[in-house]
Design a protein around this motif. Structure first.
Motif, short mmCIF file in Angstrom:
data_model
loop_
_atom_site.label_atom_id
_atom_site.label_comp_id
_atom_site.label_asym_id
_atom_site.label_seq_id
_atom_site.Cartn_x
_atom_site.Cartn_y
_atom_site.Cartn_z
N HIS A 1 35.29 -22.06 -11.36
CA HIS A 1 34.33 -22.46 -10.32
C HIS A 1 34.20 -21.38 -9.26
CE1 HIS A 1 33.53 -26.55 -11.74
NE2 HIS A 1 34.74 -26.46 -12.25
N ASP A 2 33.31 -21.64 -8.33
CA ASP A 2 32.95 -20.69 -7.28
C ASP A 2 34.19 -20.17 -6.54
OD1 ASP A 2 31.89 -19.42 -4.97
OD2 ASP A 2 30.09 -20.64 -5.13
N LYS A 3 34.24 -18.88 -6.36
CA LYS A 3 35.37 -18.24 -5.68
C LYS A 3 35.52 -18.72 -4.24
CE LYS A 3 35.06 -14.13 -8.61
NZ LYS A 3 34.21 -14.77 -9.60
N GLN A 4 34.47 -19.32 -3.68
CA GLN A 4 34.55 -19.87 -2.32
C GLN A 4 35.58 -20.98 -2.21
OE1 GLN A 4 33.05 -18.72 0.47
NE2 GLN A 4 32.31 -17.05 -0.79
N LEU A 5 35.93 -21.59 -3.33
CA LEU A 5 36.94 -22.66 -3.34
C LEU A 5 38.36 -22.11 -3.32
CD1 LEU A 5 35.43 -24.90 -6.14
CD2 LEU A 5 35.60 -25.52 -3.73
N TRP A 6 38.55 -20.91 -3.78
CA TRP A 6 39.89 -20.38 -4.04
C TRP A 6 40.76 -20.28 -2.79
CZ3 TRP A 6 39.21 -15.69 -7.87
CH2 TRP A 6 38.55 -16.13 -9.03
N HIS A 7 40.14 -19.97 -1.64
CA HIS A 7 40.96 -19.71 -0.45
C HIS A 7 41.72 -20.93 0.04
CE1 HIS A 7 37.50 -21.44 1.70
NE2 HIS A 7 38.33 -21.61 2.72
N ALA A 8 41.29 -22.12 -0.33
CA ALA A 8 41.97 -23.33 0.17
C ALA A 8 43.34 -23.52 -0.52
CB ALA A 8 41.07 -24.55 0.00
N PRO A 9 43.40 -23.59 -1.85
CA PRO A 9 44.73 -23.72 -2.46
C PRO A 9 45.60 -22.49 -2.27
CG PRO A 9 43.01 -23.62 -4.14
CD PRO A 9 42.32 -23.72 -2.83
N VAL A 10 44.99 -21.31 -2.26
CA VAL A 10 45.76 -20.09 -1.99
C VAL A 10 46.28 -20.14 -0.55
CG1 VAL A 10 45.64 -17.56 -1.75
CG2 VAL A 10 44.60 -18.69 -3.74
N GLY A 11 45.46 -20.61 0.37
CA GLY A 11 45.88 -20.73 1.76
C GLY A 11 47.06 -21.68 1.93
N ALA B 1 50.55 -20.66 3.47
CA ALA B 1 51.11 -21.39 4.61
C ALA B 1 52.57 -21.75 4.36
CB ALA B 1 50.29 -22.65 4.89
N GLU B 2 52.86 -22.14 3.14
CA GLU B 2 54.23 -22.51 2.79
C GLU B 2 55.12 -21.26 2.64
OE1 GLU B 2 56.75 -25.12 -0.48
OE2 GLU B 2 54.59 -24.85 -0.77
N GLN B 3 54.66 -20.30 1.87
CA GLN B 3 55.50 -19.14 1.53
C GLN B 3 55.66 -18.14 2.67
OE1 GLN B 3 57.25 -18.87 -1.44
NE2 GLN B 3 56.55 -20.98 -1.58
N GLU B 4 54.57 -17.87 3.39
CA GLU B 4 54.63 -16.83 4.42
C GLU B 4 54.86 -17.38 5.82
OE1 GLU B 4 51.53 -13.89 4.25
OE2 GLU B 4 51.63 -13.78 2.05
N PHE B 5 54.48 -18.64 6.05
CA PHE B 5 54.61 -19.19 7.40
C PHE B 5 55.66 -20.30 7.47
CE2 PHE B 5 50.46 -17.22 7.25
CZ PHE B 5 50.46 -16.49 8.44
N GLY B 6 56.26 -20.64 6.34
CA GLY B 6 57.34 -21.62 6.34
C GLY B 6 56.92 -23.04 6.61
N ILE B 7 55.65 -23.36 6.39
CA ILE B 7 55.18 -24.73 6.60
C ILE B 7 55.68 -25.59 5.44
CG2 ILE B 7 53.16 -26.22 6.95
CD1 ILE B 7 53.61 -24.00 9.14
N MET B 8 56.40 -26.64 5.77
CA MET B 8 56.95 -27.52 4.74
C MET B 8 56.33 -28.92 4.78
SD MET B 8 58.73 -25.23 3.48
CE MET B 8 59.75 -25.90 2.21
N ASP B 9 55.51 -29.18 5.77
CA ASP B 9 54.87 -30.49 5.94
C ASP B 9 53.81 -30.65 4.84
OD1 ASP B 9 53.12 -32.59 6.77
OD2 ASP B 9 53.67 -32.25 8.86
N VAL B 10 54.08 -31.55 3.89
CA VAL B 10 53.20 -31.73 2.74
C VAL B 10 51.79 -32.14 3.16
CG1 VAL B 10 52.83 -33.08 0.62
CG2 VAL B 10 55.11 -32.23 1.18
N GLU B 11 51.67 -32.98 4.17
CA GLU B 11 50.33 -33.42 4.61
C GLU B 11 49.54 -32.26 5.20
OE1 GLU B 11 49.59 -37.04 6.67
OE2 GLU B 11 51.28 -38.04 5.72
N VAL B 12 50.20 -31.40 5.95
CA VAL B 12 49.53 -30.21 6.50
C VAL B 12 49.10 -29.29 5.36
CG1 VAL B 12 49.86 -28.11 7.88
CG2 VAL B 12 50.63 -30.33 8.76
#
Length: 190
Positions: A79-89, A93-104
């Protein structure tokens, strides 16, 4: 969270043009307002909003590599590459910023597509992305008005506008968006 709010803001701001940062600021403020209005957590909603477009300006090669290497849903690549940034983001967020909150993380992951059984956080960030003050597209004022009283009605109108745009351009529609829209209609008794 491994990094302070200010450090996250600085890191995210450095990854996007000033115009996109202005959009992110609008999504942050709108997420806080929607969280307060609809009983969500304003601090967590703001965090998801800060990070929602963290990968938006990454190269498609870089995003594709993460999708493949981290075994994110392969359907994205169809699908459109415009969608990719959300799951990659969400991954970033988890790997580089240490966000562990599943809802966030999920609010970041699904802010472009929606999903079945969207959480309150999902709804807040997705709708804020549609209606932040800098957005200007046909129907946005209607979506804003609907958002005054219902996250679900606002999101249905938002998804309708996205689907109509994709149809007019003869683009494929991501199945999660259709499923999210149908689920919201069902939630409202339709």
């Amino acid at each position: 969270m491994n990094r302070s709010r200010e450090a996250i803001i600085e890191a995210v701001r450095g990854q996007m043009p000033e115009k996109r940062w202005a959009h992110t600021l609008g999504v942050m403020q709108t997420s806080i307002e929607l969280a307060v209005r609809f009983g969500g957590d304003p601090t967590r909603a703001e965090l998801a909003a800060i990070l929602h477009d963290v990968a938006k300006y990454w190269s498609t090669d870089r995003m594709e590599r993460i999708i493949r290497e981290e075994q994110l849903p392969a359907i994205l690549l169809e699908h459109d590459k415009q969608l990719w940034h959300a799951p990659v983001g969400a991954f970033v967020a988890e790997q580089e910023f240490g966000i562990m909150d599943v809802e966030v993380l999920d609010a970041i992951r699904y802010h472009t597509s929606g999903r079945v059984q969207m959480t309150l956080m999902d709804k807040i960030v997705c709708l804020a992305d549609y209606i932040e003050p800098g957005r200007d597209f046909p129907g946005v004022n209607n979506i804003r008005q609907l958002a005054n009283h219902s996250l679900e009605e606002g999101l249905i109108a938002g998804f309708d506008s996205t689907i109509e745009l994709l149809l007019s351009r003869r683009k494929r529609i991501f199945p999660l968006t259709i499923d999210a829209r149908n689920d919201l209609i069902q939630q409202l008794g339709g």
